[in-house]
Every structure is written in structure tokens, then in C-alpha cells.
Design a protein around this motif. Sequence first.
Motif, PDB file in Angstrom:
ATOM      1  N   ARG A   1     -28.071 -31.478 -13.929  1.00  0.00           N
ATOM      2  CA  ARG A   1     -26.727 -31.979 -13.591  1.00  0.00           C
ATOM      3  C   ARG A   1     -25.706 -31.113 -14.317  1.00  0.00           C
ATOM      4  O   ARG A   1     -25.268 -31.412 -15.430  1.00  0.00           O
ATOM      5  N   LEU A   2     -25.339 -30.031 -13.675  1.00  0.00           N
ATOM      6  CA  LEU A   2     -24.493 -29.026 -14.305  1.00  0.00           C
ATOM      7  C   LEU A   2     -23.018 -29.294 -14.018  1.00  0.00           C
ATOM      8  O   LEU A   2     -22.667 -29.847 -12.976  1.00  0.00           O
ATOM      9  N   ARG A   3     -22.177 -28.869 -14.946  1.00  0.00           N
ATOM     10  CA  ARG A   3     -20.732 -28.979 -14.780  1.00  0.00           C
ATOM     11  C   ARG A   3     -20.188 -27.675 -14.218  1.00  0.00           C
ATOM     12  O   ARG A   3     -20.639 -26.596 -14.588  1.00  0.00           O
ATOM     13  N   ARG A   4     -19.190 -27.804 -13.345  1.00  0.00           N
ATOM     14  CA  ARG A   4     -18.581 -26.610 -12.765  1.00  0.00           C
ATOM     15  C   ARG A   4     -17.429 -26.132 -13.646  1.00  0.00           C
ATOM     16  O   ARG A   4     -16.558 -26.901 -14.039  1.00  0.00           O
ATOM     17  N   ARG A   5     -17.444 -24.853 -13.940  1.00  0.00           N
ATOM     18  CA  ARG A   5     -16.400 -24.263 -14.768  1.00  0.00           C
ATOM     19  C   ARG A   5     -15.220 -23.836 -13.885  1.00  0.00           C
ATOM     20  O   ARG A   5     -15.348 -23.777 -12.664  1.00  0.00           O
ATOM     21  N   PRO A   6     -14.082 -23.562 -14.500  1.00  0.00           N
ATOM     22  CA  PRO A   6     -12.912 -23.141 -13.708  1.00  0.00           C
ATOM     23  C   PRO A   6     -13.175 -21.922 -12.838  1.00  0.00           C
ATOM     24  O   PRO A   6     -12.580 -21.781 -11.762  1.00  0.00           O
ATOM     25  N   ASP A   7     -14.068 -21.035 -13.279  1.00  0.00           N
ATOM     26  CA  ASP A   7     -14.354 -19.831 -12.487  1.00  0.00           C
ATOM     27  C   ASP A   7     -15.370 -20.080 -11.374  1.00  0.00           C
ATOM     28  O   ASP A   7     -15.758 -19.147 -10.658  1.00  0.00           O
ATOM     29  N   GLY A   8     -15.785 -21.334 -11.225  1.00  0.00           N
ATOM     30  CA  GLY A   8     -16.720 -21.680 -10.165  1.00  0.00           C
ATOM     31  C   GLY A   8     -18.167 -21.663 -10.580  1.00  0.00           C
ATOM     32  O   GLY A   8     -19.024 -22.202  -9.875  1.00  0.00           O
ATOM     33  N   ARG A   9     -18.463 -21.033 -11.697  1.00  0.00           N
ATOM     34  CA  ARG A   9     -19.843 -21.034 -12.193  1.00  0.00           C
ATOM     35  C   ARG A   9     -20.142 -22.383 -12.825  1.00  0.00           C
ATOM     36  O   ARG A   9     -19.244 -23.164 -13.128  1.00  0.00           O
ATOM     37  N   ARG A  10     -21.432 -22.651 -13.018  1.00  0.00           N
ATOM     38  CA  ARG A  10     -21.808 -23.949 -13.573  1.00  0.00           C
ATOM     39  C   ARG A  10     -22.492 -23.783 -14.926  1.00  0.00           C
ATOM     40  O   ARG A  10     -23.107 -22.758 -15.205  1.00  0.00           O
ATOM     41  N   ARG A  11     -22.395 -24.818 -15.727  1.00  0.00           N
ATOM     42  CA  ARG A  11     -22.932 -24.774 -17.079  1.00  0.00           C
ATOM     43  C   ARG A  11     -23.566 -26.119 -17.418  1.00  0.00           C
ATOM     44  O   ARG A  11     -23.281 -27.148 -16.796  1.00  0.00           O
ATOM     45  N   VAL A  12     -24.438 -26.118 -18.430  1.00  0.00           N
ATOM     46  CA  VAL A  12     -25.008 -27.374 -18.917  1.00  0.00           C
ATOM     47  C   VAL A  12     -23.964 -28.106 -19.750  1.00  0.00           C
ATOM     48  O   VAL A  12     -23.058 -27.490 -20.322  1.00  0.00           O
ATOM     49  N   CYS A  13     -24.074 -29.413 -19.801  1.00  0.00           N
ATOM     50  CA  CYS A  13     -23.166 -30.206 -20.622  1.00  0.00           C
ATOM     51  C   CYS A  13     -23.517 -30.022 -22.095  1.00  0.00           C
ATOM     52  O   CYS A  13     -24.697 -29.946 -22.458  1.00  0.00           O
ATOM     53  N   THR A  14     -22.517 -29.980 -22.922  1.00  0.00           N
ATOM     54  CA  THR A  14     -22.760 -29.866 -24.355  1.00  0.00           C
ATOM     55  C   THR A  14     -23.246 -31.203 -24.893  1.00  0.00           C
ATOM     56  O   THR A  14     -23.014 -32.263 -24.298  1.00  0.00           O
ATOM     57  N   LEU A  15     -23.922 -31.156 -26.034  1.00  0.00           N
ATOM     58  CA  LEU A  15     -24.367 -32.403 -26.660  1.00  0.00           C
ATOM     59  C   LEU A  15     -23.174 -33.273 -27.021  1.00  0.00           C
ATOM     60  O   LEU A  15     -23.257 -34.505 -26.958  1.00  0.00           O
ATOM     61  N   ALA A  16     -22.074 -32.649 -27.402  1.00  0.00           N
ATOM     62  CA  ALA A  16     -20.881 -33.413 -27.745  1.00  0.00           C
ATOM     63  C   ALA A  16     -20.360 -34.186 -26.539  1.00  0.00           C
ATOM     64  O   ALA A  16     -19.951 -35.352 -26.667  1.00  0.00           O
ATOM     65  N   GLU A  17     -20.380 -33.564 -25.360  1.00  0.00           N
ATOM     66  CA  GLU A  17     -19.918 -34.243 -24.146  1.00  0.00           C
ATOM     67  C   GLU A  17     -20.829 -35.421 -23.802  1.00  0.00           C
ATOM     68  O   GLU A  17     -20.357 -36.515 -23.466  1.00  0.00           O
ATOM     69  N   ILE A  18     -22.132 -35.186 -23.895  1.00  0.00           N
ATOM     70  CA  ILE A  18     -23.082 -36.266 -23.581  1.00  0.00           C
ATOM     71  C   ILE A  18     -22.948 -37.394 -24.583  1.00  0.00           C
ATOM     72  O   ILE A  18     -22.919 -38.576 -24.211  1.00  0.00           O
ATOM     73  N   ALA A  19     -22.870 -37.044 -25.866  1.00  0.00           N
ATOM     74  CA  ALA A  19     -22.774 -38.060 -26.912  1.00  0.00           C
ATOM     75  C   ALA A  19     -21.511 -38.890 -26.755  1.00  0.00           C
ATOM     76  O   ALA A  19     -21.532 -40.122 -26.921  1.00  0.00           O
ATOM     77  N   ALA A  20     -20.400 -38.248 -26.423  1.00  0.00           N
ATOM     78  CA  ALA A  20     -19.154 -38.986 -26.231  1.00  0.00           C
ATOM     79  C   ALA A  20     -19.289 -39.984 -25.085  1.00  0.00           C
ATOM     80  O   ALA A  20     -18.802 -41.118 -25.167  1.00  0.00           O
ATOM     81  N   GLY A  21     -19.974 -39.568 -24.019  1.00  0.00           N
ATOM     82  CA  GLY A  21     -20.180 -40.466 -22.895  1.00  0.00           C
ATOM     83  C   GLY A  21     -21.097 -41.623 -23.226  1.00  0.00           C
ATOM     84  O   GLY A  21     -21.013 -42.686 -22.618  1.00  0.00           O
ATOM     85  N   ALA A  22     -21.994 -41.416 -24.186  1.00  0.00           N
ATOM     86  CA  ALA A  22     -22.953 -42.455 -24.551  1.00  0.00           C
ATOM     87  C   ALA A  22     -22.480 -43.299 -25.733  1.00  0.00           C
ATOM     88  O   ALA A  22     -23.158 -44.238 -26.129  1.00  0.00           O
ATOM     89  N   GLY A  23     -21.343 -42.931 -26.322  1.00  0.00           N
ATOM     90  CA  GLY A  23     -20.832 -43.684 -27.459  1.00  0.00           C
ATOM     91  C   GLY A  23     -21.570 -43.416 -28.749  1.00  0.00           C
ATOM     92  O   GLY A  23     -21.736 -44.319 -29.575  1.00  0.00           O
ATOM     93  N   THR A  24     -22.035 -42.191 -28.929  1.00  0.00           N
ATOM     94  CA  THR A  24     -22.737 -41.841 -30.160  1.00  0.00           C
ATOM     95  C   THR A  24     -22.242 -40.467 -30.620  1.00  0.00           C
ATOM     96  O   THR A  24     -21.206 -39.995 -30.153  1.00  0.00           O
ATOM     97  N   SER A  25     -22.979 -39.827 -31.515  1.00  0.00           N
ATOM     98  CA  SER A  25     -22.542 -38.532 -32.037  1.00  0.00           C
ATOM     99  C   SER A  25     -23.472 -37.420 -31.565  1.00  0.00           C
ATOM    100  O   SER A  25     -24.646 -37.653 -31.250  1.00  0.00           O
ATOM    101  N   ALA A  26     -22.938 -36.196 -31.556  1.00  0.00           N
ATOM    102  CA  ALA A  26     -23.746 -35.045 -31.158  1.00  0.00           C
ATOM    103  C   ALA A  26     -24.882 -34.825 -32.140  1.00  0.00           C
ATOM    104  O   ALA A  26     -25.983 -34.425 -31.750  1.00  0.00           O
ATOM    105  N   GLN A  27     -24.636 -35.096 -33.430  1.00  0.00           N
ATOM    106  CA  GLN A  27     -25.671 -34.922 -34.447  1.00  0.00           C
ATOM    107  C   GLN A  27     -26.832 -35.887 -34.194  1.00  0.00           C
ATOM    108  O   GLN A  27     -28.010 -35.502 -34.282  1.00  0.00           O
ATOM    109  N   TRP A  28     -26.503 -37.121 -33.874  1.00  0.00           N
ATOM    110  CA  TRP A  28     -27.567 -38.105 -33.598  1.00  0.00           C
ATOM    111  C   TRP A  28     -28.339 -37.711 -32.349  1.00  0.00           C
ATOM    112  O   TRP A  28     -29.560 -37.808 -32.306  1.00  0.00           O
TER     113      TRP A  28
END
Length: 246
Positions: free
Chosen positions: A89-116
Motif C-alpha cells: 500500500r504505497l503512497r503517491r509522491r508529488p512527482d507521481g512516483r510511489r513510496r512506502v509509508c514511514t514508520l512515523a506515518e503508520i504510528a501516528a495513524g495507529a496512535g503510537t510511536s515510531a520507536q514502539w
Amino acid sequence: MSDRSAPDPVSTVRRIEALLDRVGGDRDDVLRVEGEAGLSYASGVPPEDVEALLRGDRIPTGTGADGDNPVEARHRRVVERILFLRATRLRRRPDGRRRVCTLAEIAAGAGTSAQWLDKMIKTGKAPNLDHADGIARFFGEQIDFLVAPPAEALDRVLQYIHSDLLERAVEQQDAEVRRFRTAGPAVDARCEPGLVGSAARCLAEVPEETAKPIVDLIESIARRARADRARETREGGDTAGTAAAD
């Protein structure tokens, strides 16, 4: 799936193929294993395991078989599915290419921390239900995506496909019924009475070997009824022609 029978992907595929014969469709496309929106992508089950399940092979669930610790196996499955989601489930960048979500983005969505989250991945210990649900929803999935055993995960996707095809079959049948009702006596011979579609709909969850003879019988009756109506129409036309000649 404790409230229903054990998942049976092979049986569900047979039902899908029967509907494809009715509504039309490319089996290789509908049941595609790899690629975006393929069976593997939608279920979280690796492609090789999907292919094995479709052959009827048994895939170890890791819930205590062969000496495996069931708790650790379930934790490992959840973590593997999280990694699968991150990889697919990749995110689309402004240039049209896609990238993996960062741990910080996932953690924020889950209500936890990137370190955890990083520690969870490295240790293989699954998050609690709240965090697991948050991670799944971040990627647009339900928590079942993370926890379901392979056969159940695949069969759930196949059931969705079957439901969509069944809806298409019902829509086609309803269209045929409307055409049948508006065409009058001179109905197209290809038009089937609504009884056939209704029977197929009611028998959709019945094993194919039980349902097929019933549907075949009803279709046979429907064909006979169409033939009788056609004969009556011809005879009526002949009578009218004779009366006109007189």
C-alpha cells in the motif's frame, strides 16, 4: 470464522466459475493472483500460498501444529501482514512516483510511536487490538486482514468476488425479466422467466452438486413454457390469418 463452516477456497472458486459462465468474464482476470488488486494483494497471503490454496493444498496456520507456539505464531502473522501492507500500500509522491509509508506515518495513524512500532517489527510481537486496528485502518483495511489464517483470509476475498458476481447475475436477470414483461407474447426466445434467476439466487449458497440439478430442471421447464407460448402465438397468428381470408 467461528460462526460459519470452515473456509473452503476451492469450493468458493467453483461457485465463482459457475457465475462467470452465466454473467461472462475472464477467469484469469477475476482470479488473478499477483499484481495490485490480485488475490494476494487483497488477502495478504503470499502468492505461492494463494496458488497452493487454490489447488486445494493445506497451508500451515502456525497455531500450534508441529510444535509451534500458537501465541507466537499469531503474533508473527500479524507482524508479517503489517509488513505486507507497508510493502504493497504505497503512497503517491508529488512527482507521481510511489513510496512506502514511514514508520512515523503508520504510528501516528495507529496512535503510537515510531520507536514502539520499530521495536514491534524487530521483536515480532504483535500490537494490542487497538493499535492493530489503527494500523489496519491506516492502510484502509479491517483488523481481520491482520489476524485471519491464510485459508480464511483468501476465502474472505473470494466471497467478496462471488457476492459481486452474484449481484451482476441478479441485475442481468432482472433486466431479462423487464424485457420479458414488456415484450409481450412475441418475447425473444433467449429471455428467461424470473423464476430461473430467483431459483439461482436462492440456491447460491447451496453446494453446486445439489443446486445444479434443481436449476437445470427449472430451466428445462422455462424452455418448455417458452416453446408453448411461441406455439400459441403462431397458432393465434394462423387463426387470425384464416379469419381475415374468410
